[in-house]
Design an enzyme around this catalytic site. Structure first.
Site, PDB file in Angstrom:
ATOM      1  N   HIS A 104       2.139   4.083   9.095  1.00  0.00           N
ATOM      2  CA  HIS A 104       2.760   2.765   9.265  1.00  0.00           C
ATOM      3  C   HIS A 104       4.098   2.680   8.542  1.00  0.00           C
ATOM      4  CE1 HIS A 104       1.232   1.529   5.243  1.00  0.00           C
ATOM      5  NE2 HIS A 104       2.088   0.532   5.334  1.00  0.00           N
ATOM      6  N   ASN A 109       0.829  -1.205   0.000  1.00  0.00           N
ATOM      7  CA  ASN A 109       0.000   0.000   0.000  1.00  0.00           C
ATOM      8  C   ASN A 109       0.862   1.254   0.000  1.00  0.00           C
ATOM      9  OD1 ASN A 109      -2.174  -1.776   0.226  1.00  0.00           O
ATOM     10  ND2 ASN A 109      -3.299  -0.380   1.559  1.00  0.00           N
ATOM     11  N   GLU A 110       1.972   1.202   0.725  1.00  0.00           N
ATOM     12  CA  GLU A 110       2.948   2.289   0.692  1.00  0.00           C
ATOM     13  C   GLU A 110       4.364   1.737   0.730  1.00  0.00           C
ATOM     14  OE1 GLU A 110      -0.736   4.278   1.779  1.00  0.00           O
ATOM     15  OE2 GLU A 110       0.298   2.644   2.832  1.00  0.00           O
ATOM     16  N   THR A 111       5.230   2.347  -0.050  1.00  0.00           N
ATOM     17  CA  THR A 111       6.669   2.099   0.019  1.00  0.00           C
ATOM     18  C   THR A 111       7.347   3.418   0.366  1.00  0.00           C
ATOM     19  OG1 THR A 111       6.598   0.269  -1.564  1.00  0.00           O
ATOM     20  CG2 THR A 111       8.718   1.373  -1.268  1.00  0.00           C
TER      21      THR A 111
END
Length: 296
Positions: free
Chosen positions: A75, A46-48
């Protein structure tokens, strides 16, 4: 082709493959924005997060979904600090990170082999939701009657915007089915916002609030397992709209999330009410899962 090493770290859990997974790329100064976006899409989280040098903070962090860059991610911040600390790139307990929303203080607490990381977020902002409630309920697979209208539906922000939707019963969360592509037609005031239904019933008797988080239709993902920024603004929402019994100047709550998708996690939220509004910080743990390489 260049091979880029990505660390898979789960935030808000001490157990691998629980909590919220993030991709972390250390020493990313040699990458341009196009390459970062490409890596985020290939990594598939979802996020890097990409760790960069900063001229006026200890580090700079940029965050990318598979679809676009976002200003802040809770996160992925917790996961980034965990990666920096365990890879001995930071040794001090207090640092400042540079993000697109400004410079934020971080503190690391080490107890044995376990790290607890505190992340300060931006002061909470709220804006009213004025679109049809029935359409909103339909967009997440519910009926209007399942929304708890004794509390307001509002857009909240401690770094990124999300729509906070109070839900009456915990049982409604099991049947939620987001129609992410339909959301921009419902979120007339803020089409790129994510959506965060929550309720005061919880699976864990120690938790104060339960939530799910459905991604913006522009992000290239559907659901975020355990969200730091949304949990932070949810804590501010609790302090502003729900809190009747606790000390209104200082509030600590425990948020649970991820149970419906087998990614059980916890976020501790601290809210301080000041003359200027609500100051928000979150505490979280993390665990290394694996590393892998992507080619660009």
């Amino acid at each position: 082709m260049n091979e880029i090493k990505v660390l898979h770290i789960d935030a808000f859990s001490e157990i691998a493959n629980k909590g919220n997974p993030a991709g972390i790329v250390l020493n990313a100064d040699h990458l341009n924005e196009h390459q970062m976006q490409r890596i985020a899409k290939l990594a598939g989280f979802n996020e890097t997060a990409f760790i960069l040098k900063s001229d006026n903070s200890d580090v700079r962090i940029r965050y990318f979904t598979p679809g676009h860059e976002i200003d802040l991610c809770g996160h992925a911040t917790i996961a980034s600090i965990y990666a920096l600390r365990t890879n001995k790139q930071i040794t001090q307990d207090s640092i400042t990170i540079e993000t697109n929303v400004g410079h934020l203080p971080i503190r690391v607490y080490e107890e044995g082999k376990q790290l607890s990381i505190f992340m300060q977020q931006k002061p909470a902002q709220f804006l009213p939701f004025k679109s049809p409630i029935s359409k909103l309920a339909e967009s997440i697979g519910l009926t209007k009657h399942e929304i708890d209208l004794q509390y307001p539906i509002v857009y909240g922000n401690t770094g990124v915007w999300t729509l906070l939707i109070p839900i009456k019963k915990l049982e409604s969360f099991q049947k939620m089915k987001p129609n992410n592509q339909f959301l921009p037609k419902v979120l007339n005031e803020m089409p790129k916002s994510s959506v965060h239904p929550f309720c005061l019933e919880t699976y864990d008797e120690l938790a104060d609030m339960h939530g799910r988080h459905f991604s913006s239709s522009y992000s290239g993902t559907t659901e975020d397992a355990v969200t730091g920024t949304a949990s932070g603004v949810m804590g501010a929402y609790f302090a502003k709209y729900i809190n009747n019994e606790r000390d209104s100047n200082k509030l600590s709550i425990l948020v649970e999330q991820g149970q419906e998708i087998d990614r059980d996690g916890r976020v501790s939220v601290q809210v301080d009410q000041t003359s200027e509004g609500y100051e928000v910080g979150i505490y979280g743990t993390a665990v290394f899962v694996k590393d892998f390489k992507v080619s660009i």
